[in-house]
Design an enzyme around this catalytic site. Sequence first.
Site, PDB file in Angstrom:
ATOM      1  N   HIS A  37       0.824  -1.211   0.000  1.00  0.00           N
ATOM      2  CA  HIS A  37       0.000   0.000   0.000  1.00  0.00           C
ATOM      3  C   HIS A  37       0.855   1.256   0.000  1.00  0.00           C
ATOM      4  O   HIS A  37       2.004   1.243   0.455  1.00  0.00           O
ATOM      5  CB  HIS A  37      -0.884   0.037   1.244  1.00  0.00           C
ATOM      6  N   GLU A 106      -6.634  -0.659  -5.546  1.00  0.00           N
ATOM      7  CA  GLU A 106      -7.633   0.207  -4.922  1.00  0.00           C
ATOM      8  C   GLU A 106      -7.289   1.660  -5.218  1.00  0.00           C
ATOM      9  O   GLU A 106      -6.125   2.040  -5.255  1.00  0.00           O
ATOM     10  CB  GLU A 106      -7.652   0.015  -3.393  1.00  0.00           C
ATOM     11  N   THR A 190     -10.375 -13.298  -0.408  1.00  0.00           N
ATOM     12  CA  THR A 190     -10.501 -12.770   0.949  1.00  0.00           C
ATOM     13  C   THR A 190     -11.781 -13.214   1.639  1.00  0.00           C
ATOM     14  O   THR A 190     -12.010 -12.838   2.788  1.00  0.00           O
ATOM     15  CB  THR A 190     -10.465 -11.227   0.936  1.00  0.00           C
TER      16      THR A 190
END
Length: 324
Positions: A37, A106, A190
Amino acid sequence: MKVGYKLFAEGFGPREIVEQAVRAERAGFDFVEISDHFHPWLFGHGHSGFVWSMLAAIAERTENIGLATGVTCPILRVHPAIVAQAAATTALLSEGRFTLGVGSGERLNEHVVGRGWPSATIRHEMLREAVTIIRMLWSGGYHSYRGEHLVLEDARVFDLPEEPPPIAVAAGGRRAAELAAELGDGLFGTEPDRTLVTDYREMGGTGPAYGEVPLAWAADDGSALESAREIFRFGLTGWKVQSELPNPVNFEAATSLISRDAMGDVFGYGPDPERHLTVVREFVKAGYDHLVLINAGPDPEGFFTFFEEELSGPIRDMVQMPLG
């Protein structure tokens, strides 16, 4: 059955992440998976180190444990040529212990370079081109590529492992599962969704299926649930939200009404091992054979001890149920 530990790089600084990987190896985990991230999900997380630096340090500090990104987005923030080079170097440093997990990303992390945020359809097209470029560069020699979305110009990765690292593709639905089966060497999921793994297998996917298992250990139920809410409430928003919101402030707003009880509906929590094993079994029944244990509890060391004493043996004794 392989059992891994999720290194939550948004919740801990880089040095602590490396130490957790070392501890995970001592605890008997087969692999660690680390997030990639630029931003954390929530302000309270407070961290988001550069994944490739942490992987290099982990490779040097460990001996046998596998390493994986969970997952890297190679379509906007980082060009697939750079991902190909970084992954090849990590495979060399770890002496073949690395798996490259990739996904369509994302907005939270990818918007930072100012290239906009494409629709899901376009992102899947870009991911297909990115995997093509990565595999091309891993084949050796100079390559150029011009796709509809991505371009590679006269590039070569000079330091390559004898065997390229496997690529596992993240999927949340049939379209991504098809991409994982066609271009990848494994699947990332997930949720304990049997349909997802079934789709992957039916479309020709033969590689490992990685599933992230939500757990939160603490000495009492209340502390475990409160920690799970503070650390991982973003996970209950679902992929359609997680992929679209741009910043931690938006996730803070979107998750403000999620309760401790809601976390208990999803997580194995507290000191009772059977409550944790019940959640693990859901992923086993769904067809996952590489289980990634997430600890959203307040005490990583306590969780490692809990795994060694209460979870490791029962999980490894579980028999994967046939799909269909």
